[in-house]
Design a protein around this motif. Sequence first.
Motif, PDB file in Angstrom:
ATOM      1  N   SER A  93      -5.927   1.817  -7.438  1.00  0.00           N
ATOM      2  CA  SER A  93      -5.150   3.054  -7.350  1.00  0.00           C
ATOM      3  C   SER A  93      -6.009   4.210  -7.827  1.00  0.00           C
ATOM      4  O   SER A  93      -6.690   4.109  -8.854  1.00  0.00           O
ATOM      5  N   ASP A  94      -5.970   5.276  -7.069  1.00  0.00           N
ATOM      6  CA  ASP A  94      -6.705   6.469  -7.481  1.00  0.00           C
ATOM      7  C   ASP A  94      -6.032   7.173  -8.646  1.00  0.00           C
ATOM      8  O   ASP A  94      -6.635   8.027  -9.284  1.00  0.00           O
ATOM      9  N   TYR A 123      -8.247   6.703 -12.149  1.00  0.00           N
ATOM     10  CA  TYR A 123      -8.100   5.542 -11.284  1.00  0.00           C
ATOM     11  C   TYR A 123      -7.943   4.262 -12.102  1.00  0.00           C
ATOM     12  O   TYR A 123      -8.251   4.212 -13.295  1.00  0.00           O
ATOM     13  N   GLU A 140      -0.109  12.315   1.870  1.00  0.00           N
ATOM     14  CA  GLU A 140      -0.987  12.459   0.713  1.00  0.00           C
ATOM     15  C   GLU A 140      -0.223  12.801  -0.558  1.00  0.00           C
ATOM     16  O   GLU A 140      -0.547  12.327  -1.646  1.00  0.00           O
ATOM     17  N   SER A 160       1.314   9.737  -2.291  1.00  0.00           N
ATOM     18  CA  SER A 160       0.431   8.576  -2.371  1.00  0.00           C
ATOM     19  C   SER A 160      -0.547   8.736  -3.526  1.00  0.00           C
ATOM     20  O   SER A 160      -0.964   9.841  -3.859  1.00  0.00           O
ATOM     21  N   THR A 203       0.842  -1.195   0.000  1.00  0.00           N
ATOM     22  CA  THR A 203       0.000   0.000   0.000  1.00  0.00           C
ATOM     23  C   THR A 203       0.877   1.244   0.000  1.00  0.00           C
ATOM     24  O   THR A 203       2.032   1.192   0.446  1.00  0.00           O
ATOM     25  N   GLN A 244      -0.765   3.983   1.214  1.00  0.00           N
ATOM     26  CA  GLN A 244      -1.592   4.780   2.120  1.00  0.00           C
ATOM     27  C   GLN A 244      -0.855   4.923   3.447  1.00  0.00           C
ATOM     28  O   GLN A 244      -1.158   4.242   4.431  1.00  0.00           O
ATOM     29  N   ASN A 279      -3.107   6.627  -3.240  1.00  0.00           N
ATOM     30  CA  ASN A 279      -4.137   5.835  -2.575  1.00  0.00           C
ATOM     31  C   ASN A 279      -4.213   4.442  -3.202  1.00  0.00           C
ATOM     32  O   ASN A 279      -5.284   3.943  -3.525  1.00  0.00           O
ATOM     33  N   SER A 280      -3.065   3.856  -3.353  1.00  0.00           N
ATOM     34  CA  SER A 280      -2.986   2.558  -4.020  1.00  0.00           C
ATOM     35  C   SER A 280      -2.823   1.442  -2.999  1.00  0.00           C
ATOM     36  O   SER A 280      -2.219   1.639  -1.944  1.00  0.00           O
ATOM     37  N   TYR A 281      -3.345   0.318  -3.346  1.00  0.00           N
ATOM     38  CA  TYR A 281      -3.094  -0.866  -2.540  1.00  0.00           C
ATOM     39  C   TYR A 281      -3.290  -2.092  -3.415  1.00  0.00           C
ATOM     40  O   TYR A 281      -3.969  -2.045  -4.444  1.00  0.00           O
TER      41      TYR A 281
END
Lengths: 848, 464
Positions: free
Chosen positions: A302-303, A333, A268, A271, A262, A264, A273-275
């Motif tokens: 992922s965003d 995303y 910010e 990142s 991740t 996260q 916001n990936s996992y």
Amino acid sequence: MRKIFYKIFIIGFLLSEILFAQNGGKIVGTVKDASTNDLLPGVNIIIEELLMGDASDEDGSFSILNVPPGDYEVKAKMLGYGTIVQKGVKVVSNLTTNVEFELSEQAFEVDEVTVVDFKIPPVQKDLTNKIQARTSEEISRIPITTVNDLLTQQAGIVKQVRTMPISSLPAFGQFATIPTDGLHFRGGRENETLYLFDGINIGDALWGGYNISQIGELAISSMETHSGTFGPKYGEAMSGVVSISSHDQISKTPKVSFKAFTDQLGMESQSQNSYGAEAFISASLPFYDKLGIVYAHRSYSSDGYINGFIYPEFVNSEGADKSGTPEKVPMQYNDTQFDLAKIIWQPITELKITLGGYLAKANNGVYDHYFKYNPYGVPRVKLDDDLAYMKANYIISQNSFLVLSLSNYNRGFISRVYENPAYYDILPQTGNGEFSVTGEDWVFFKTNFGRKSVGLDYVWQINKIHNLAVGVGYEALQTDLERRNPDGGVALEEYKYKPIQMNGYVNEKMEFDEMGMIVNLGARFDYVDSKRKVLVNLANLTDLTAPLEDAKAEFYVTPRLGISFPVAEKAALRFGYGHYYQFPNYFKVFQGSYYLASTGEYRPNPQLENTPIASKEVLPEKTVNYEFGLQTMFSQNVSADITGFYRKTSNLIGVLLSETTEGKRFQELTNIDYATVKGVEFSVKKHFTDNFSAFFNYTYSNTLVSTSILFSQATDEARTFPANWDQPHSFRGNIYFEFSSGFGFSLYGSYSSGYPYTRSQFDPNGERSPWIHELDINLFKNFELFGFKEQAYIQILNLTNDKNVWWVYADSGIPGDDASEATSHDYTNNPSMYGPGRTIQIGLKLWN
Amino acid sequence: MLSQIKIKKRKALLFFGLVFILYSCIPDRLPTEPVENTRPEFVSIELTGGSNLVVGLNSEIKAVFNESMNLETFPDNFKVVSAIDEITGEFTANDSIVVFKPAQAYSPAQLYEINISGKVRDVHGNSVISPNEEDQPQSSWFFTQGQYSQNGFPLIFVRDKSEKQVIHRVGQLNKSLGELSVQATVEDYQTASIEFSPNGQYLYMVNLKTVDGTVTIIDPQNFSVVKTIDVGLGPTNISFGTDKAFVSNTSGKSITTIDVNSLGAISTYEFSDGFKPKDLVYSPITNKLYIYSSSAKQIKVVEANNFESNYNLDEVLTDSKGVDIEITNDGRYIYLIQDRTDKIIVFDVQTDTVVKTIETGNPYIIDGAMGEKYYFAAFFKKVDKDLVGGITKIDLASNSIISTTIWDKEIDQIGLTNANELLYAVIPVDSTVSLFETETVKEISSIKVEGSLKYLAVSKNNYQ
């Protein structure tokens, strides 16, 4: 007697494994007595991991055919001699790996085992075209987020960049979200590559390409890229072949792997916001060890790095108020899920059946700057694909085998803002002059592609020199497409065609051991019947009663030749030549068709204003590939390869302006474009020894095309210019260290020319964006806990946090601002002009 | 040992299994059903009973829109304000109707403005107007209950200038209740004033004739003549003392005293110096009458009992003769309007001096009405070629102008209700009687009265 029985058993059992493996390579070699140098017959050569092997014959030679690609330990064992295990023997599909053994006599009771590193042969003698192969172990050494990264780190493969000029209208276009592989192999257009999964074609013939990034790293045992003059087994591709092999053996001891990561981490700015999470398990049934199962799963989300923003008062203020804290909406995303399952059944030694398949789904957002503040107004893409296949391997004799494959592949594509068409009517399309305020892009695209195929391959090792491979295949395709204008629901395009494709090939591989020369000579034929109806005269486009006829089926034969010849002990030259045809993706072939209810026919839609109509006769696109290469070895563990290539492509689909009989102009899609590519690839590789490995690639290429964009206005056919994806210089390298303490790192970097752009219409693509560079690092610590091997890692992508420029404005030559003073910076500062910033991931792996 | 390793392996697998589950879901990115962004439209404001007048002190207010509204946006954007207070309350919704229930009672006899800002939003977040545009609030008003509406309403009587024997009657706040034609042997030559006695029992109608005039006593409730009393020649106005009424006989240069109990004339006192009384007031403090002349810039002060010790004040009216005279309820100060000027002279009867001359800035003040705290002066003036009217409100304590209301029509006579809550005004040009509330001097109603309207009197009491 016991010895003979044992030998027969080993040969029988192991041959079955050899012959049932798929996409295999070959391990050959000889066994000698270390003291006398005599050739030793009857030595058992075993790959325990695969339960494959052979026994050396009278002249001490052995041959293990069809070994799945990967790294293995190969053991030589004979009573009275000490056992030797060579580790790190790398097998590449369709190639031969030489392994030489020298055994020493020992006392009868002693069972001494000596483990040595496999000595990489100075040259791959039978390499007649460039193959870049990565085994699962090598894959684990390179910092990647998705498997797609593996491809773009290789020589000659360029990532596609979408340039989305600013617009004050929701003229995003129906075709902006269509699926593509997003890769250019050796200067070719996107989607000129064949994708194979366990030997099964998983390319989308409707749209072209494949979404390779959805496949999990753990599911892959090897990935090979053929970017040059590949053999006749592979067709319907002009630029490359990507062959992915999943684990394909019955594991007597269960194998388990997990991976999770991740970014996260509460930072910010670092990142997306990936996992992701992956799991892999392979085992045989505890009560029936002739049946094994393989299961792999991967989830990834992922965003992306480009977001839209919804300001609290933006809509209510009709686009004037951008105050307050906005809601951030990811617009680029990428979410994927992939589940692979296989059952491998070997009821008898001569027969092995593999039932496999996967389910995959991908959801993608595509950034459109016009919708920056109305991010839910852009179409979203959903791609679902599934594969079910059966492969049966049957040993006919010791020197020949047959592979029968049946498969069913489906891929659904939907691009829409809303699932419910009624939702499109709720909000009007409004904007504030620069950005969309309310409403949505009128995109509603829905397609389904299906391929039911049957294939038969026969391989016959005629003698030590001649190896004959022949195969035939039949494919029944389904191409359903529905493209509507949601504003009123009018079908712009709609059809359900069922094309048929047939193919066959023959390849003769000649291995002249005495000269060291290898020749691959073959040919391939393809037959394509699109089953579409075409107007007898396309100029009668507007006449809805004009007669139709069946489109002409296409048949083509393509010769392939590859030669490898040693020029020194540690160097070999190679030459490749071949003709490569690829029938255009069916959405081009059927372009402009719709269903006319009054006649019950599919026919060209005369109402289309901006969509070209496919020509009456669409021919396959054609490339002639030439390749010259030299491979050599600087030292035992450092090898190098230099390859020069030239490609001449013709009959590329392009746009021509035509007229109807009434004089109405329309765009006709036909085979008018062409391209030439020439280049040099230079690769150096340090194999993993002494705690480190490394590779370095340099590619020079020059791609000249008559047009870069498929759906553009008609261009001057008499001139060529650099393609949009042309990157003349590209440097890529990786260095991997793994210390005995378990600590290590992997560093990957690249430095490539910028993409071209057009400043003056008289000099298309005559200018260059800035150079693009990338530096990624993976820091890890291996350890063992709870009986498993574990690895904890930190992966930093874009370590230096540089802002790469993907594209620039033609008038200003810079990103972010065009030359007009009338446009605001917010309007012109399209974030898709830049690459992503630094992201930091942490991850954990576990395996046994 | 082996079993311990197995347990550890299981734990490790369990741990990774949990991590795997945690990260094995992908989010749903599809947008939900879009929310319409059509701006709500204001339809109406409705009050309990359907009228803006005589509104109960706890009445609810309904704001009607064309779609359901977000109640959270109303407290800041829905205002109910009077000149003296602001009322807060609770909001409830019934579909597209927003109901305001006041948290406390409205003040009586107050004009409340209802303002609904364009910032109120529907349930989808759309405001009535774009926030970046100038707010255009929807407004309405209402006038609350007060003394004027207890046990009925006051009656308003208006004399007709053409039909000189006719008195029109207005009641129930804004309804015409017919007319009374007062029979007379000799018809009036000119219309003169009408006044209520201080106890409000009778309406006194002064009749100016070519012969000696009369005063007709009218029962306001029955709208009938009770008696007619002979007075002097050319009576114009009447004023009241403790138990007497004094009639100024302009042509007769005399004052006739009437006993308000027996309704009979007591005597007529003739001024020997030729003073022609036009209008007069009685001060209980000095027990004197203060009279201005119809022909000279002169004020005459006389004893109310016997008309002795009379004297003239020649310095009070500086610019012109008087046109109206009113006295404060405590009898201390006289407010005297000079003819064709913007000046109101405030005169202290105790000191016989002018306390202040208020310059209103509006010429042609024609009538005044004395309240408990405020004095109201009606005026007209020329704007461009048109005559417009207005009312100036003056604070009695400070003798300062509180407000001036300009009216697009010329105002003639004005009168206050007993509790000073309402002010009635005669608008001759369109033959209407307008009703103003006195806090903000805003017209809240008008009544069409057929005729040629002139003098006006407001009853002291209310009538059903």
